[in-house]
Design a protein around this motif. Structure first.
Motif, PDB file in Angstrom:
ATOM      1  N   ILE A 197       0.839  -1.189   0.000  1.00  9.47           N
ATOM      2  CA  ILE A 197       0.000   0.000   0.000  1.00  9.47           C
ATOM      3  C   ILE A 197       0.882   1.250   0.000  1.00  9.47           C
ATOM      4  N   GLY A 198       0.620   2.127  -0.964  1.00  5.07           N
ATOM      5  CA  GLY A 198       1.384   3.376  -1.082  1.00  5.07           C
ATOM      6  C   GLY A 198       2.360   3.376  -2.232  1.00  5.07           C
ATOM      7  N   THR A 199       2.618   2.198  -2.816  1.00  3.54           N
ATOM      8  CA  THR A 199       3.555   2.137  -3.949  1.00  3.54           C
ATOM      9  C   THR A 199       2.873   2.424  -5.283  1.00  3.54           C
ATOM     10  N   GLY A 200       1.562   2.195  -5.349  1.00  2.00           N
ATOM     11  CA  GLY A 200       0.860   2.373  -6.622  1.00  2.00           C
ATOM     12  C   GLY A 200       1.127   1.272  -7.620  1.00  2.00           C
ATOM     13  N   TYR A 201       1.705   0.165  -7.149  1.00  2.00           N
ATOM     14  CA  TYR A 201       2.045  -0.935  -8.061  1.00  2.00           C
ATOM     15  C   TYR A 201       0.834  -1.828  -8.326  1.00  2.00           C
TER      16      TYR A 201
END
Length: 451
Positions: A197-201
């Protein structure tokens, strides 16, 4: 054999070679061929090896002339290439200029071939070239960021007790798009997808939508995407995404202390030892990056100062080599890579066209470096070769005797020589450049190419 030869230099490092072969040599070649086949031919009514020449000629005359023509052309080209400086490149096959080439045993034969040869060029000025070299400031926060990376690498990933998703948690989800009636679109279904969560992957960019959600809960996310969204399949569209979180994990970070340093490597006894090693490595990486950028400036100006016309066959060979290397990096065969590109509406030719400017620049740089090595008589000494073998052995964790045996072959020794002379010519160019002080940049900007 060659009665006359003429070398004409053409554009783009091409050559037109015109050769004349005397009729007497043609006739001699023809007679030898007839004599050879007279001994080998098996013709009804004649014993093997006893076929009269006139019978052989009447039956196979045109074929004999055609073979004689091929032999004469091949022999003449071989003789010419042994004597002229303008030799064809290894991958440049000479092509006959004459549309129709016939042989007359009573006349001299004149023919022409075209081929690409090694570029002949005047080397531009390569000493005293003005370049700028930036300097880098490595701040305390940069060192702390490197330490934090090591801390993340040493983290233990564990199931999260309350199962509630927060930033930096590692989640596993099942998802699928829903149609207007709320039915699952089977072709969008995916199970066991993992990301942080937070990587946008993730394709749908649903990081923020998952924060606060709990494990084993199923829900629907409705999203609208702008016209300029990075994935064209979703740009300007609205979707409903059915999601189920099947796992939530978090990292348990180790405390940064002397024990942490010892866990990183037996070389460190204290956190201070580790911190010093981090600083030294950051400084070395920065120096190498700055050197690389300065060299890039220098090579760009060298290319601008030197006019070189690269033959097409050399460009094509370079591009084909890049293509094969690219296929190797993607772990696909060249045919599989073509299919992969085709699925995206592209072709091998499209990719090679994109690569061509850089391929030409790279070829020019290598030609210039090679000429400077010749001009300055830059060589690899025996001591330097021995030292390089030691370095290679250390890098590959091989016993020195084994490394020496490996590099005994002419091909591997040539590789070492090139490796050493390439390094020495780079040092020579930088030492002889007029290096001006550039701007001061941040370490992170330097490493990420943002300066």
């Amino acid at each position: 054999m060659i009665a006359k030869k003429d070398v004409e230099l053409l554009e783009k490092s091409a050559v037109k070679l015109t050769l004349t072969v005397a009729s007497a040599d043609i006739k001699s070649n023809y007679d030898e061929l007839v004599k050879k086949y007279s001994k080998q031919a098996q013709i009804p009514g004649f014993r093997k090896g006893k076929v009269p020449a006139n019978v052989l000629i009447s039956k196979f005359g045109e074929s004999l002339k055609a073979e004689t023509l091929n032999n004469v052309v091949d022999d003449a080209l071989k003789e010419a290439f042994d004597t002229i400086e303008e030799k064809p490149l290894p991958y440049a096959q000479p092509e006959l200029v004459d549309e129709k080439l016939d042989i007359d045993l009573d006349k001299d034969l004149t023919f022409s071939v075209k081929y690409d040869t090694f570029p002949n060029f005047e080397l531009g000025e390569y000493k005293g070239i003005e370049v700028e070299e930036d300097s880098v400031s490595i701040l305390k926060k940069d060192e702390e960021a490197e330490l934090k990376k090591l801390q993340d690498q040493q983290a233990i990933v564990m199931d999260k007790e309350n199962g509630t998703v927060r930033k930096d948690n590692i989640v596993t989800i099942d998802f699928a798009e829903l149609d207007e009636e709320g039915n699952v679109k089977e072709d969008t279904k995916r199970e066991g997808f993992v990301f942080t969560i937070g990587t946008g992957y993730n394709l749908y960019k649903i990081d923020d939508d998952l924060v606060g959600k709990k494990k084993d809960k199923e829900f629907v996310i409705e999203k609208e995407y702008p016209e300029d969204f990075e994935y064209s399949d979703l740009a300007g569209k609205s979707i409903k995404l059915q999601v189920k979180i099947t796992a939530v994990k978090e990292k348990q970070l180790p405390e940064i202390n002397d024990d942490f340093a010892q866990d990183i490597s037996d070389d460190f006894e204290t956190l201070e030892d580790l911190t010093k090693d981090i600083k030294d490595k950051m400084k070395k990486r920065a120096e190498e990056k700055l050197k690389s950028q300065t060299l890039e400036q220098l090579m760009t100006k060298l290319v601008e100062n030197t006019e070189i016309v690269i033959p097409q066959s050399m460009i094509e060979a370079e591009l084909e080599n890049s293509w094969n290397n690219f296929a190797g990096q993607t772990r696909m065969s060249p045919d599989q890579l073509v299919e992969f590109l085709s699925a995206d509406g592209r072709s091998k030719e499209d990719l090679l066209k994109e690569w061509e400017p850089n391929a030409i620049k790279g070829l020019k740089e290598r030609l210039i470096m090679g000429r400077i090595i010749e001009n300055e008589k830059i060589e690899a000494s025996d001591d330097e070769l021995d030292k390089e073998i030691e370095n290679q052995a250390t890098a590959a964790n091989l016993p020195l005797d084994q490394a020496k045996e490996y590099f005994q072959s002419p091909q591997m020794k040539e590789y070492l020589v090139h490796s050493i002379t390439d390094k020495k010519v780079v040092d020579f160019l930088l030492e002889n450049a007029n290096v001006k002080k550039g701007k001061k940049i941040k370490y992170l900007d330097l490493m990420e190419g943002k300066q």
